[in-house]
Design an enzyme around this catalytic site. Structure first.
Site, PDB file in Angstrom:
ATOM      1  CG  HIS A 113     -28.895 -17.217  47.736  1.00 52.20           C
ATOM      2  ND1 HIS A 113     -28.587 -18.420  48.343  1.00 52.20           N
ATOM      3  CD2 HIS A 113     -27.797 -16.880  47.013  1.00 52.20           C
ATOM      4  CE1 HIS A 113     -27.366 -18.780  47.984  1.00 52.20           C
ATOM      5  NE2 HIS A 113     -26.865 -17.869  47.178  1.00 52.20           N
ATOM      6  CG  HIS A 117     -26.076 -16.293  43.960  1.00 53.44           C
ATOM      7  ND1 HIS A 117     -25.280 -16.093  45.065  1.00 53.44           N
ATOM      8  CD2 HIS A 117     -26.254 -15.068  43.406  1.00 53.44           C
ATOM      9  CE1 HIS A 117     -24.983 -14.807  45.167  1.00 53.44           C
ATOM     10  NE2 HIS A 117     -25.566 -14.159  44.181  1.00 53.44           N
ATOM     11  CG  ASP A 149     -24.082 -21.565  43.195  1.00 55.67           C
ATOM     12  OD1 ASP A 149     -24.741 -20.503  43.183  1.00 55.67           O
ATOM     13  OD2 ASP A 149     -23.184 -21.795  44.029  1.00 55.67           O
ATOM     14  CG  HIS A 150     -27.677 -21.580  45.958  1.00 55.39           C
ATOM     15  ND1 HIS A 150     -27.520 -22.068  47.222  1.00 55.39           N
ATOM     16  CD2 HIS A 150     -26.464 -21.087  45.593  1.00 55.39           C
ATOM     17  CE1 HIS A 150     -26.264 -21.884  47.616  1.00 55.39           C
ATOM     18  NE2 HIS A 150     -25.607 -21.282  46.650  1.00 55.39           N
ATOM     19  CG  HIS A 159     -24.311 -14.784  49.775  1.00 53.74           C
ATOM     20  ND1 HIS A 159     -23.017 -14.783  49.322  1.00 53.74           N
ATOM     21  CD2 HIS A 159     -25.011 -15.562  48.904  1.00 53.74           C
ATOM     22  CE1 HIS A 159     -22.940 -15.534  48.227  1.00 53.74           C
ATOM     23  NE2 HIS A 159     -24.130 -16.010  47.950  1.00 53.74           N
ATOM     24  CG  ASP A 205     -24.042 -19.663  49.071  1.00 51.11           C
ATOM     25  OD1 ASP A 205     -23.999 -20.860  49.396  1.00 51.11           O
ATOM     26  OD2 ASP A 205     -23.928 -19.269  47.886  1.00 51.11           O
ATOM     27  CG  HIS A 208     -20.859 -23.577  48.279  1.00 45.88           C
ATOM     28  ND1 HIS A 208     -20.609 -23.854  46.953  1.00 45.88           N
ATOM     29  CD2 HIS A 208     -21.792 -22.608  48.292  1.00 45.88           C
ATOM     30  CE1 HIS A 208     -21.368 -23.069  46.188  1.00 45.88           C
ATOM     31  NE2 HIS A 208     -22.102 -22.300  46.978  1.00 45.88           N
TER      32      HIS A 208
END
Ligand SMILES: [Zn+2]
Length: 257
Positions: free
Chosen positions: A54, A56, A58-59, A113, A137, A175
Site C-alpha cells: 500500500h 503509506h 513507511d512502505h 487499512h 498493514d 511492523h
C-alpha cells in the site's frame, strides 16, 4: 527463495526475497532504501522487483532511491493505488499473479487499512512446506491495521481471505507491534490459554530483542482477536452477536488502547 527481515525506522520490517541461483532479489515494502542497498551489496544480488502492499510512506519510502540504483526493477502495487506509489509500473488486482525466483504469488485485494491495500501470497513450492504471506498493514501478529480508508465490513472480508489460507502459512507483517497487540488481546480474551502462553513467549522474545515476525497463521487464528469475530467470548466482550459489529467495536477499542 530466501527471506531476509530487515528492521527499518522505529518498528518497520522490510522483507528481502533473495534468489541465490539467479543472483536476484525482490523487496517487499521498502520503508527506506539504505538497509536494502546494504543487504543487496552484501549478498551481491541485483534488485529486480519492488512489491508494495500500500501507499503509506513507511512502505514505499525507499522506492525512488532503489530505482536510482536499479532502474530496471519493476514496481508493483495495487491498481487502486495508482498515483500514490512512487515509480509504480504494475497495477495489481485480486487474482493477479506475480513471479519471483521461479515462485508465483497470488495477489489478494484486502482493503480496510487503506482502500487499495493488497497482499502477496506465495503458496508452498513443495508439499509440507509453508506458504509465505506478505500482508503489509492488514494482518499483524496479534492484531490488525487501523481502518484509515476502509470500513469494518471491508476489513472483515479482507481478513477472511487471509484467514482461509493454510494453518502453516508464515505471516510476514510489516511492523513489530506484537507485544502491544497481545496486551490488548488479553483485555478482551483473558481466559484464552493459547493467548496467555503466546503473551509470555512474546514478552520473553522482546526482552531479548528478538523479532516476533513471521508468525504462524494457526497461532493467529487461536490468539488474534481480530480474526476471532465469531468467538462467543469476543462477541460477549463486545456486546454483539454480529461479526462485523463485533470486529468494528474491537477495532474502535484498540484505537483507544
Ligand atoms: Zn500503513
Amino acid at each position: 527463495m530466501e527471506i531476509l527481515r530487515l528492521p527499518a525506522l522505529s518498528d518497520n520490517y522490510i522483507f528481502l526475497l533473495c534468489d541465490r541461483d539467479s543472483q536476484t532479489a525482490a523487496v517487499v515494502d521498502p520503508a527506506t532504501a539504505k538497509p536494502v542497498l546494504a543487504a543487496l551489496d552484501r549478498l551481491n544480488v541485483k534488485l529486480v522487483a519492488i512489491f508494495n502492499t500500500h501507499h503509506h510512506s513507511d512502505h514505499v519510502g525507499g522506492n525512488r532511491e532503489l530505482l536510482k540504483h536499479f532502474p530496471e526493477a519493476v514496481v508493483y502495487g495495487g491498481s487502486e493505488d495508482k498515483g500514490r506509489i512512487p515509480g509504480q509500473q504494475q497495477y495489481l488486482r485480486e487474482g493477479d499473479r506475480v513471479q519471483f525466483a521461479g515462485r508465483i504469488a497470488d495477489v489478494f485485494f484486502v482493503p480496510g487499512h487503506t482502500r487499495a491495500h493488497i497482499a502477496y501470497y506465495f503458496p508452498p513450492n513443495q508439499p509440507g512446506q509453508p506458504g509465505e504471506l506478505f500482508c503489509g498493514d492488514t494482518l499483524f501478529a496479534g492484531g490488525c491495521g487501523r481502518l484509515f480508508e476502509g470500513t469494518p465490513a471491508q476489513m472483515v472480508t479482507s481478513l477472511t481471505k487471509l484467514r482461509t489460507l493454510p494453518d502453516n502459512t508464515q505471516v510476514w507483517c510489516a511492523h513489530e507491534y506484537t507485544l502491544k497487540n497481545l496486551k490488548f488481546a488479553l483485555t478482551v480474551d483473558p481466559e484464552n490459554p493459547d493467548l496467555q502462553q503466546r503473551y509470555q513467549q512474546v514478552q520473553k522474545s522482546r526482552q531479548n530483542d528478538e523479532a516476533t515476525v513471521p508468525s504462524l497463521l494457526a497461532t493467529e487464528k487461536q490468539t488474534n482477536p481480530f480474526l476471532r469475530w465469531e468467538s462467543p467470548t469476543i462477541q460477549a466482550a463486545m456486546g454483539s452477536k454480529d461479526p462485523v459489529q463485533t470486529f468494528g467495536r474491537l477495532r474502535g477499542k484498540k484505537d483507544m488502547f
